[in-house]
Design a protein around this motif. Structure first.
Motif, PDB file in Angstrom:
ATOM      1  N   MET A  66      27.383  87.450  82.465  1.00 12.87           N
ATOM      2  CA  MET A  66      26.630  86.740  81.441  1.00 12.87           C
ATOM      3  C   MET A  66      25.198  86.498  81.888  1.00 12.87           C
ATOM      4  SD  MET A  66      28.987  83.621  80.207  1.00 12.87           S
ATOM      5  CE  MET A  66      30.512  83.862  79.360  1.00 12.87           C
ATOM      6  N   GLU A  67      24.281  86.642  80.955  1.00 14.55           N
ATOM      7  CA  GLU A  67      22.910  86.200  81.178  1.00 14.55           C
ATOM      8  C   GLU A  67      22.919  84.704  80.913  1.00 14.55           C
ATOM      9  OE1 GLU A  67      19.667  88.275  80.440  1.00 14.55           O
ATOM     10  OE2 GLU A  67      20.610  90.225  80.690  1.00 14.55           O
ATOM     11  N   VAL A  90      36.908  74.211  77.859  1.00 12.48           N
ATOM     12  CA  VAL A  90      35.732  73.354  77.751  1.00 12.48           C
ATOM     13  C   VAL A  90      36.101  72.156  76.889  1.00 12.48           C
ATOM     14  CG1 VAL A  90      33.328  73.160  77.039  1.00 12.48           C
ATOM     15  CG2 VAL A  90      34.157  75.317  78.001  1.00 12.48           C
ATOM     16  N   LEU A  91      36.012  70.965  77.476  1.00  4.89           N
ATOM     17  CA  LEU A  91      36.086  69.723  76.712  1.00  4.89           C
ATOM     18  C   LEU A  91      34.667  69.442  76.261  1.00  4.89           C
ATOM     19  CD1 LEU A  91      38.308  67.253  78.771  1.00  4.89           C
ATOM     20  CD2 LEU A  91      38.802  68.201  76.517  1.00  4.89           C
ATOM     21  N   HIS A  92      34.497  69.082  74.994  1.00  9.70           N
ATOM     22  CA  HIS A  92      33.124  68.925  74.515  1.00  9.70           C
ATOM     23  C   HIS A  92      33.035  67.956  73.348  1.00  9.70           C
ATOM     24  CE1 HIS A  92      34.000  71.668  71.117  1.00  9.70           C
ATOM     25  NE2 HIS A  92      34.657  72.393  72.009  1.00  9.70           N
ATOM     26  N   SER A  93      31.788  67.601  73.046  1.00  8.75           N
ATOM     27  CA  SER A  93      31.500  66.745  71.903  1.00  8.75           C
ATOM     28  C   SER A  93      31.786  67.536  70.625  1.00  8.75           C
ATOM     29  CB  SER A  93      30.052  66.260  71.962  1.00  8.75           C
ATOM     30  OG  SER A  93      29.166  67.333  72.205  1.00  8.75           O
ATOM     31  N   PRO A  94      32.054  66.827  69.515  1.00 12.68           N
ATOM     32  CA  PRO A  94      32.445  67.515  68.276  1.00 12.68           C
ATOM     33  C   PRO A  94      31.292  68.178  67.527  1.00 12.68           C
ATOM     34  CG  PRO A  94      32.461  65.149  67.946  1.00 12.68           C
ATOM     35  CD  PRO A  94      32.159  65.384  69.406  1.00 12.68           C
ATOM     36  N   ASP A  95      30.092  68.216  68.126  1.00 17.84           N
ATOM     37  CA  ASP A  95      28.959  68.874  67.478  1.00 17.84           C
ATOM     38  C   ASP A  95      29.042  70.397  67.586  1.00 17.84           C
ATOM     39  OD1 ASP A  95      28.577  68.613  70.237  1.00 17.84           O
ATOM     40  OD2 ASP A  95      26.402  68.575  70.077  1.00 17.84           O
ATOM     41  N   TYR A  96      30.079  70.903  68.238  1.00 17.41           N
ATOM     42  CA  TYR A  96      30.295  72.352  68.357  1.00 17.41           C
ATOM     43  C   TYR A  96      31.688  72.674  67.854  1.00 17.41           C
ATOM     44  CZ  TYR A  96      31.164  76.939  70.337  1.00 17.41           C
ATOM     45  OH  TYR A  96      31.486  78.261  70.479  1.00 17.41           O
ATOM     46  N   HIS A  97      31.791  73.768  67.118  1.00 16.15           N
ATOM     47  CA  HIS A  97      33.098  74.240  66.671  1.00 16.15           C
ATOM     48  C   HIS A  97      33.110  75.763  66.788  1.00 16.15           C
ATOM     49  CE1 HIS A  97      36.951  73.910  64.625  1.00 16.15           C
ATOM     50  NE2 HIS A  97      36.609  75.026  64.009  1.00 16.15           N
ATOM     51  N   SER A  98      34.023  76.280  67.575  1.00 17.24           N
ATOM     52  CA  SER A  98      34.157  77.713  67.747  1.00 17.24           C
ATOM     53  C   SER A  98      34.765  78.337  66.495  1.00 17.24           C
ATOM     54  CB  SER A  98      35.076  78.002  68.948  1.00 17.24           C
ATOM     55  OG  SER A  98      35.490  79.356  68.940  1.00 17.24           O
ATOM     56  N   ALA A  99      34.245  79.474  66.117  1.00 19.39           N
ATOM     57  CA  ALA A  99      34.832  80.197  64.990  1.00 19.39           C
ATOM     58  C   ALA A  99      36.208  80.741  65.360  1.00 19.39           C
ATOM     59  CB  ALA A  99      33.909  81.339  64.577  1.00 19.39           C
ATOM     60  N   ILE A 100      36.491  80.813  66.663  1.00 21.59           N
ATOM     61  CA  ILE A 100      37.761  81.367  67.128  1.00 21.59           C
ATOM     62  C   ILE A 100      38.801  80.275  67.323  1.00 21.59           C
ATOM     63  CG2 ILE A 100      38.893  82.689  68.957  1.00 21.59           C
ATOM     64  CD1 ILE A 100      36.138  83.980  69.495  1.00 21.59           C
ATOM     65  N   THR A 114      38.189  79.350  74.472  1.00 20.81           N
ATOM     66  CA  THR A 114      37.793  80.742  74.301  1.00 20.81           C
ATOM     67  C   THR A 114      36.404  80.961  74.898  1.00 20.81           C
ATOM     68  OG1 THR A 114      37.030  80.177  72.069  1.00 20.81           O
ATOM     69  CG2 THR A 114      39.225  81.171  72.265  1.00 20.81           C
ATOM     70  N   LEU A 115      36.096  82.196  75.180  1.00 29.99           N
ATOM     71  CA  LEU A 115      34.875  82.561  75.896  1.00 29.99           C
ATOM     72  C   LEU A 115      33.598  82.241  75.116  1.00 29.99           C
ATOM     73  CD1 LEU A 115      33.932  83.840  78.516  1.00 29.99           C
ATOM     74  CD2 LEU A 115      34.138  86.072  77.427  1.00 29.99           C
ATOM     75  N   ASP A 116      33.666  82.166  73.797  1.00 27.64           N
ATOM     76  CA  ASP A 116      32.454  81.969  73.009  1.00 27.64           C
ATOM     77  C   ASP A 116      31.724  80.672  73.349  1.00 27.64           C
ATOM     78  OD1 ASP A 116      34.687  80.743  71.827  1.00 27.64           O
ATOM     79  OD2 ASP A 116      33.856  80.875  69.806  1.00 27.64           O
ATOM     80  N   VAL A 117      32.445  79.598  73.658  1.00 25.33           N
ATOM     81  CA  VAL A 117      31.772  78.343  74.001  1.00 25.33           C
ATOM     82  C   VAL A 117      31.054  78.462  75.352  1.00 25.33           C
ATOM     83  CG1 VAL A 117      33.758  77.193  75.086  1.00 25.33           C
ATOM     84  CG2 VAL A 117      31.946  75.820  74.037  1.00 25.33           C
ATOM     85  N   ILE A 118      31.639  79.195  76.288  1.00 29.97           N
ATOM     86  CA  ILE A 118      30.975  79.427  77.590  1.00 29.97           C
ATOM     87  C   ILE A 118      29.693  80.242  77.364  1.00 29.97           C
ATOM     88  CG2 ILE A 118      31.196  80.508  79.870  1.00 29.97           C
ATOM     89  CD1 ILE A 118      33.096  78.276  79.792  1.00 29.97           C
ATOM     90  N   GLU A 119      29.775  81.262  76.504  1.00 29.27           N
ATOM     91  CA  GLU A 119      28.587  82.068  76.207  1.00 29.27           C
ATOM     92  C   GLU A 119      27.491  81.221  75.574  1.00 29.27           C
ATOM     93  OE1 GLU A 119      30.540  85.009  73.802  1.00 29.27           O
ATOM     94  OE2 GLU A 119      30.838  86.359  75.514  1.00 29.27           O
ATOM     95  N   GLU A 120      27.869  80.337  74.653  1.00 28.87           N
ATOM     96  CA  GLU A 120      26.883  79.450  74.023  1.00 28.87           C
ATOM     97  C   GLU A 120      26.226  78.538  75.069  1.00 28.87           C
ATOM     98  OE1 GLU A 120      25.798  79.062  70.755  1.00 28.87           O
ATOM     99  OE2 GLU A 120      26.899  80.862  70.187  1.00 28.87           O
ATOM    100  N   LEU A 121      27.038  77.947  75.936  1.00 28.12           N
ATOM    101  CA  LEU A 121      26.499  77.079  76.984  1.00 28.12           C
ATOM    102  C   LEU A 121      25.594  77.871  77.930  1.00 28.12           C
ATOM    103  CD1 LEU A 121      29.670  74.960  77.801  1.00 28.12           C
ATOM    104  CD2 LEU A 121      27.547  74.097  76.801  1.00 28.12           C
ATOM    105  N   ALA A 122      25.997  79.096  78.274  1.00 27.22           N
ATOM    106  CA  ALA A 122      25.201  79.931  79.171  1.00 27.22           C
ATOM    107  C   ALA A 122      23.836  80.238  78.577  1.00 27.22           C
ATOM    108  CB  ALA A 122      25.950  81.225  79.478  1.00 27.22           C
ATOM    109  N   ASN A 123      23.771  80.317  77.239  1.00 27.88           N
ATOM    110  CA  ASN A 123      22.506  80.607  76.556  1.00 27.88           C
ATOM    111  C   ASN A 123      21.707  79.357  76.236  1.00 27.88           C
ATOM    112  OD1 ASN A 123      22.726  83.446  76.447  1.00 27.88           O
ATOM    113  ND2 ASN A 123      24.253  83.239  74.845  1.00 27.88           N
TER     114      ASN A 123
END
Length: 193
Positions: A66-67, A90-100, A114-123
């Motif tokens: 990941m970049e 990832v435990l997180h605040s409810p301001d994020y919702h994965s489409a998956i 799922t990996l999408d939340v890690i990708e979002e955090l990485a970006n």
């Protein structure tokens, strides 16, 4: 409140477990575990106060090719528990919702595995508050209820500030204090009437 929870033990989702002194398993000494799911089939939770020593978040990003934004590397990586330690959550605040796949643990705390939340955090995007974890804590049918009956755990509320706003080293005492319990008053020996 704890008596009400124990009477309806299938209601532990969204609560924390606080390890009692000398519970008999060193992996859980002074642990605070957020129960994410609980039914007659068992329970799943994430330890919220133990950082990993052997794997860094930057290692995880590199392994996933990941970049990353610079602030991503400053995030700690937590050990969610001893089961499937290669699996991420990832435990997180409810301001994020994965489409998956995102599930509400409480009205203030969500879980995405799922990996999408890690990708979002990485970006540099994703939820405002997040704990990235590897592994989880799991119990088979009736196992958690048995441990509760043996006084291995105390059960309490899981306020947002405990999970995301308290330093890891203080979460056990803070979780106890949220239940008006002092760690100094806990006995390391069990008793039954």
């Amino acid at each position: 409140m704890t008596d009400r929870i124990l009477q309806n033990a299938l209601d532990l989702s969204g609560h924390v477990l606080m390890a009692m002194p000398d519970m008999g398993d060193d992996r859980f000494t002074r642990s605070v575990i957020l129960i994410c799911a609980h039914s007659e089939d068992g329970a799943m939770g994430l330890m919220v106060n133990l950082r990993t020593d052997d794997v860094a978040l930057s290692d995880l990003a590199e392994q996933l090719d990941m970049e990353t934004a610079p602030q991503f590397h400053d995030r700690p990586l937590h050990s969610g528990g001893p089961v499937e330690q290669e699996r991420g959550f990832v435990l997180h605040s409810p301001d994020y919702h994965s489409a998956i796949s995102t599930m509400a643990v409480t009205s203030e705390i969500s879980l995405t595995g799922t990996l999408d939340v890690i990708e979002e955090l990485a970006n540099g995007k994703g939820p405002e508050h997040a704990l990235v974890m590897l592994g989880y804590c799991g119990w088979g049918p009736g196992q958690l209820e048995s441990e509760l009956a043996r006084n291995a755990w105390l059960v309490g509320d899981a306020p947002f500030d405990l999970i995301f706003g308290t330093p890891d080293a203080r979460k056990w005492e803070a979780a106890l204090a949220n239940q008006n319990i002092s760690a100094l008053n806990l006995s390391s020996t069990q008793g039954h009437a």
